[in-house]
Design a protein around this motif. Structure first.
Motif, PDB file in Angstrom:
ATOM      1  N   THR A  31       0.937   3.490  -8.241  1.00  0.00           N
ATOM      2  CA  THR A  31       1.519   5.706  -8.740  1.00  0.00           C
ATOM      3  C   THR A  31       1.363   5.787 -10.571  1.00  0.00           C
ATOM      4  O   THR A  31       1.863   5.355 -11.184  1.00  0.00           O
ATOM      5  CB  THR A  31       2.234   5.763  -8.321  1.00  0.00           C
ATOM      6  OG1 THR A  31       2.805   5.729  -6.438  1.00  0.00           O
ATOM      7  CG2 THR A  31       3.036   7.385  -8.353  1.00  0.00           C
ATOM      8  N   MET A  32       1.459   6.631 -11.158  1.00  0.00           N
ATOM      9  CA  MET A  32       0.722   7.216 -11.766  1.00  0.00           C
ATOM     10  C   MET A  32       0.690   8.639 -12.356  1.00  0.00           C
ATOM     11  O   MET A  32       0.928   9.723 -11.395  1.00  0.00           O
ATOM     12  CB  MET A  32      -0.330   7.470 -12.533  1.00  0.00           C
ATOM     13  CG  MET A  32      -0.449   7.001 -14.456  1.00  0.00           C
ATOM     14  SD  MET A  32      -0.290   5.207 -14.844  1.00  0.00           S
ATOM     15  CE  MET A  32       0.054   6.031 -16.699  1.00  0.00           C
ATOM     16  N   GLY A  33       2.051   8.956 -12.891  1.00  0.00           N
ATOM     17  CA  GLY A  33       2.012  10.932 -13.668  1.00  0.00           C
ATOM     18  C   GLY A  33       0.951  11.027 -14.354  1.00  0.00           C
ATOM     19  O   GLY A  33       0.758  10.145 -15.471  1.00  0.00           O
ATOM     20  N   VAL A  41     -13.713   6.849  -6.594  1.00  0.00           N
ATOM     21  CA  VAL A  41     -13.949   7.245  -7.993  1.00  0.00           C
ATOM     22  C   VAL A  41     -13.715   9.049  -7.638  1.00  0.00           C
ATOM     23  O   VAL A  41     -12.724   9.660  -8.399  1.00  0.00           O
ATOM     24  CB  VAL A  41     -13.816   6.729  -8.601  1.00  0.00           C
ATOM     25  CG1 VAL A  41     -14.083   7.756 -10.268  1.00  0.00           C
ATOM     26  CG2 VAL A  41     -13.462   5.234  -9.339  1.00  0.00           C
ATOM     27  N   LEU A  42     -14.620   9.324  -6.966  1.00  0.00           N
ATOM     28  CA  LEU A  42     -15.024  10.274  -6.998  1.00  0.00           C
ATOM     29  C   LEU A  42     -14.024  11.184  -6.311  1.00  0.00           C
ATOM     30  O   LEU A  42     -13.997  12.330  -6.556  1.00  0.00           O
ATOM     31  CB  LEU A  42     -16.382  10.923  -6.458  1.00  0.00           C
ATOM     32  CG  LEU A  42     -16.887  11.951  -6.010  1.00  0.00           C
ATOM     33  CD1 LEU A  42     -17.265  12.910  -7.203  1.00  0.00           C
ATOM     34  CD2 LEU A  42     -18.620  11.843  -5.295  1.00  0.00           C
ATOM     35  N   VAL A  43     -13.521  11.149  -5.063  1.00  0.00           N
ATOM     36  CA  VAL A  43     -12.323  11.784  -4.191  1.00  0.00           C
ATOM     37  C   VAL A  43     -11.085  11.666  -5.007  1.00  0.00           C
ATOM     38  O   VAL A  43     -10.648  13.438  -4.965  1.00  0.00           O
ATOM     39  CB  VAL A  43     -12.287  10.741  -3.232  1.00  0.00           C
ATOM     40  CG1 VAL A  43     -11.106  11.881  -2.425  1.00  0.00           C
ATOM     41  CG2 VAL A  43     -13.087  10.796  -1.895  1.00  0.00           C
ATOM     42  N   THR A  44     -11.387  10.810  -5.900  1.00  0.00           N
ATOM     43  CA  THR A  44      -9.421  11.018  -6.912  1.00  0.00           C
ATOM     44  C   THR A  44     -10.534  11.832  -7.885  1.00  0.00           C
ATOM     45  O   THR A  44      -9.486  13.027  -8.796  1.00  0.00           O
ATOM     46  CB  THR A  44      -9.269   9.953  -7.333  1.00  0.00           C
ATOM     47  OG1 THR A  44      -9.221   8.569  -6.843  1.00  0.00           O
ATOM     48  CG2 THR A  44      -8.325   9.832  -8.837  1.00  0.00           C
ATOM     49  N   ARG A  90       1.160  13.525 -10.413  1.00  0.00           N
ATOM     50  CA  ARG A  90       1.315  12.269  -9.431  1.00  0.00           C
ATOM     51  C   ARG A  90      -0.175  12.132  -8.567  1.00  0.00           C
ATOM     52  O   ARG A  90      -0.293  12.433  -7.451  1.00  0.00           O
ATOM     53  CB  ARG A  90       2.072  12.356  -9.504  1.00  0.00           C
ATOM     54  CG  ARG A  90       3.527  11.652  -8.967  1.00  0.00           C
ATOM     55  CD  ARG A  90       4.528  11.422  -8.839  1.00  0.00           C
ATOM     56  NE  ARG A  90       5.354  10.130  -9.688  1.00  0.00           N
ATOM     57  CZ  ARG A  90       5.355   9.712 -10.883  1.00  0.00           C
ATOM     58  NH1 ARG A  90       3.543   9.806 -11.397  1.00  0.00           N
ATOM     59  NH2 ARG A  90       6.082   9.294 -11.765  1.00  0.00           N
ATOM     60  N   LEU A  91      -0.305  10.910  -9.476  1.00  0.00           N
ATOM     61  CA  LEU A  91      -1.651  10.198  -8.293  1.00  0.00           C
ATOM     62  C   LEU A  91      -0.930   8.985  -8.237  1.00  0.00           C
ATOM     63  O   LEU A  91      -0.565   8.062  -8.603  1.00  0.00           O
ATOM     64  CB  LEU A  91      -3.110  10.221  -9.706  1.00  0.00           C
ATOM     65  CG  LEU A  91      -3.860   9.258  -8.639  1.00  0.00           C
ATOM     66  CD1 LEU A  91      -4.783   9.606  -7.669  1.00  0.00           C
ATOM     67  CD2 LEU A  91      -5.310   9.029  -9.443  1.00  0.00           C
ATOM     68  N   ILE A 102      -5.510   8.407  -0.959  1.00  0.00           N
ATOM     69  CA  ILE A 102      -5.443   8.779  -2.276  1.00  0.00           C
ATOM     70  C   ILE A 102      -4.501   9.923  -2.088  1.00  0.00           C
ATOM     71  O   ILE A 102      -5.078  10.698  -1.271  1.00  0.00           O
ATOM     72  CB  ILE A 102      -7.002   9.215  -2.117  1.00  0.00           C
ATOM     73  CG1 ILE A 102      -7.808   7.568  -2.419  1.00  0.00           C
ATOM     74  CG2 ILE A 102      -7.078   9.714  -4.559  1.00  0.00           C
ATOM     75  CD1 ILE A 102      -9.095   8.186  -2.719  1.00  0.00           C
ATOM     76  N   GLU A 103      -3.549  10.156  -2.455  1.00  0.00           N
ATOM     77  CA  GLU A 103      -3.362  11.513  -2.870  1.00  0.00           C
ATOM     78  C   GLU A 103      -2.808  11.857  -4.391  1.00  0.00           C
ATOM     79  O   GLU A 103      -2.434  11.235  -5.040  1.00  0.00           O
ATOM     80  CB  GLU A 103      -1.333  10.460  -2.649  1.00  0.00           C
ATOM     81  CG  GLU A 103      -1.548   9.970  -0.351  1.00  0.00           C
ATOM     82  CD  GLU A 103      -0.405   9.890   0.017  1.00  0.00           C
ATOM     83  OE1 GLU A 103       1.047   9.710  -0.880  1.00  0.00           O
ATOM     84  OE2 GLU A 103      -0.110   9.129   0.978  1.00  0.00           O
TER      85      GLU A 103
END
Length: 139
Positions: A15-17, A49-52, A71-72, A84-85
């Motif tokens: 997770t990363m902001g 990567v494309l969905v992200t 937030r990912l 992928i959230e």
């Protein structure tokens, strides 16, 4: 919506902001590509990567409120699925446009084509999380 976390066991999670700027889209792509490569995820990394990219871009364009970040999270599940959230502070889910095929507004159509599922849920603190689940392709 219901259950914010998948019911299957996870094997990796990260997770990363990010700030609510379009520069975050490129950075999120780089981070996800690197993380999935490190995990040796057996699925299509470029699809992930494309969905992200599309989900982060939607959060920046449609979910931005001053003073908040997005937030990912990516979660590799025990069945080789990938969740992928992307969380943002806005409660409304972006509308999937099926008729407007202009240059903008096709991101969620692309996500629906690549992902096994696309859903969203409200967060306890503020806003929502949009979740796409990718599975390994047959063959």
């Amino acid at each position: 919506m219901s259950d914010p976390r998948p019911q299957t066991l996870l094997t990796h999670d990260w997770t990363m902001g990010y700030p609510m700027t379009l520069r975050s889209v490129r950075l999120a792509r780089l981070h996800v590509r690197r993380r999935l490569t490190m995990w040796s995820w057996p699925g299509d990394i470029e699809d992930a990567v494309l969905v992200t990219s599309e989900l982060v871009a939607n959060a920046v364009v449609h979910g931005s409120i001053p003073g908040h970040e997005l937030r990912l999270s990516i979660v590799e599940l025990d069945n080789n699925a990938l969740s992928i959230e992307v969380s943002d502070p806005v409660l409304a889910f972006p509308e999937v446009r099926s008729r407007d095929l202009s240059e903008r507004g096709r991101g969620l159509i692309v996500v629906r084509q690549l992902a096994h599922s696309l859903d969203w849920y409200l967060r306890a603190s503020v806003g929502k999380t949009v979740r796409a689940r990718l599975h390994l392709r047959d063959g």
